[in-house]
Design an enzyme around this catalytic site. Structure first.
Site, PDB file in Angstrom:
ATOM      1  N   CYS A 126      -9.175  97.777-102.577  1.00  0.00           N
ATOM      2  CA  CYS A 126      -8.187  98.755-102.106  1.00  0.00           C
ATOM      3  C   CYS A 126      -6.780  98.143-102.074  1.00  0.00           C
ATOM      4  O   CYS A 126      -6.213  97.874-103.112  1.00  0.00           O
ATOM      5  CB  CYS A 126      -8.637  99.313-100.759  1.00  0.00           C
ATOM      6  SG  CYS A 126      -7.875 100.889-100.351  1.00  0.00           S
ATOM      7  N   HIS A 147     -14.697 100.860-101.548  1.00  0.00           N
ATOM      8  CA  HIS A 147     -14.941  99.761-100.602  1.00  0.00           C
ATOM      9  C   HIS A 147     -16.413  99.360-100.587  1.00  0.00           C
ATOM     10  O   HIS A 147     -17.171  99.879 -99.764  1.00  0.00           O
ATOM     11  CB  HIS A 147     -14.552 100.212 -99.189  1.00  0.00           C
ATOM     12  CG  HIS A 147     -13.087 100.280 -98.941  1.00  0.00           C
ATOM     13  ND1 HIS A 147     -12.373  99.247 -98.394  1.00  0.00           N
ATOM     14  CD2 HIS A 147     -12.194 101.272 -99.164  1.00  0.00           C
ATOM     15  CE1 HIS A 147     -11.094  99.590 -98.274  1.00  0.00           C
ATOM     16  NE2 HIS A 147     -10.954 100.818 -98.741  1.00  0.00           N
ATOM     17  N   GLU A 175     -17.702  96.789 -99.311  1.00  0.00           N
ATOM     18  CA  GLU A 175     -18.071  96.148 -98.034  1.00  0.00           C
ATOM     19  C   GLU A 175     -18.429  97.183 -96.968  1.00  0.00           C
ATOM     20  O   GLU A 175     -19.046  96.849 -95.968  1.00  0.00           O
ATOM     21  CB  GLU A 175     -16.923  95.243 -97.552  1.00  0.00           C
ATOM     22  CG  GLU A 175     -15.772  95.927 -96.822  1.00  0.00           C
ATOM     23  CD  GLU A 175     -14.796  96.672 -97.740  1.00  0.00           C
ATOM     24  OE1 GLU A 175     -15.129  96.878 -98.923  1.00  0.00           O
ATOM     25  OE2 GLU A 175     -13.718  97.077 -97.253  1.00  0.00           O
TER      26      GLU A 175
END
Lengths: 79, 230
Positions: free
Chosen positions: B86, B203, B205
């Site tokens: 990002c 994302h 994660e």
């Protein structure tokens, strides 16, 4: 010395903000508006010995930070 | 195997990355403040999401001049793995470590939702744990994720098979309708020419545990771990 820097989107790069503002203007009865492009305007105050030196330094600032030359053009005005 | 998570003023996904590495994958991780200049002993760097320097001027434009960034460039040049997520992706493009630029979303809105993605090249160190052509679902959260590159750069990315994720619909069709932000070629993630630097707007994660809904991002980390294990 004072300088002005104008950063604008290159031709052909879509400007969603400009598009939205144009839509708003049209809805406000400003139908004559054919295009809106939004850019940035910066005022710099600089210690420099000469106008040429100042312009060269600002050009470097534009290339390295003030503009992203992948999508933006810049124009420098030195007073 | 040690991960370094770079923290800029305004990073806000650094803890999510740390959690994924440390608690989900049980690997060593440490935060690296952006003023640090030594990356000794690290195997993989993560530039996390957030709003470094308040997104002033342009996203990533100021962070790329943080002291740590010269070390990051040196680390990447030597073949070290660098993952920008990002805002991290935005910083890597500004730093010239990845081509193109992330512009304001076409619809002008901040988009926070789960996005369907089609896996492109699955032979990179960031994507080897995915099946080629797999359709996965990973969250996006950005206002400036509209990937732009000129026609030559786009052609090079296609020819060199450097697109890792593309926005698609549930069936895997990479149509304009399935493009949330106006990105050229529905691009959501790319790698550099040598394949050791990846930038991704989604994302991974945030999608490493089933309790979070889906775990489709796990394979990014599994790929990296597999790559580092050699």
């Amino acid at each position: 010395m004072k300088a002005k820097v104008y950063v604008t989107l290159k031709k052909g790069v879509l400007d969603p903000q400009g598009r939205a503002v144009m839509g708003a203007l049209k809805s406000m009865d400003f139908g004559e508006v054919k295009d809106v492009r939004i850019g940035k305007f910066m005022e710099l105050e600089i210690d420099a010995a000469s106008k040429d030196e100042e312009t060269a330094r600002i050009k470097e600032m534009c290339e390295r930070l003030l503009a992203n030359t992948v999508i933006e053009n810049y124009r420098i005005e030195v007073e | 195997m040690k991960f370094g998570i770079i923290v800029f003023p305004g990073s806000n996904c650094d803890h999510d990355c740390y959690h994924a590495v440390k608690h989900v994958f049980n690997k060593e991780a440490r935060y690296i403040w952006h003023k640090e200049t030594s990356l000794e002993g690290l195997d993989c760097l993560i530039l996390p999401g957030g709003f470094s320097y308040g997104d002033y001027l342009r996203t990533g434009a100021i962070a790329r001049f943080s002291p740590v960034m010269s070390a990051v460039a040196g680390f990447a040049k030597k073949g070290g793995l660098v993952l920008g997520i990002c805002n991290g992706f935005q910083i890597l493009t500004e730093a010239g470590l990845l081509p193109g630029v992330l512009m304001r979303n076409k619809g002008l809105k901040f988009i926070c939702k789960r996005a369907w993605l089609k896996v492109g090249n699955n032979s990179t160190v960031f994507s080897s744990a995915y099946e080629a052509g797999a359709v996965v679902n990973i969250p996006i959260a950005h206002a400036d994720g509209n990937y732009f590159a000129d026609a030559d750069t786009m052609k090079r990315l296609e020819d060199e098979n450097r697109i890792i994720f593309r926005y698609c619909d549930k069936e895997g069709n990479t149509t304009p309708d399935a493009n949330p932000n106006g990105s050229c070629g529905n691009v959501a993630a790319i790698v550099n020419a040598s394949g050791n630097v990846m930038g991704t707007m989604p994302h991974p994660e945030r999608a490493c545990e089933d309790i979070l809904g889906r775990a489709d991002g796990r394979a990014v980390f599994e790929s990296i771990l597999r790559g580092l294990a050699g």
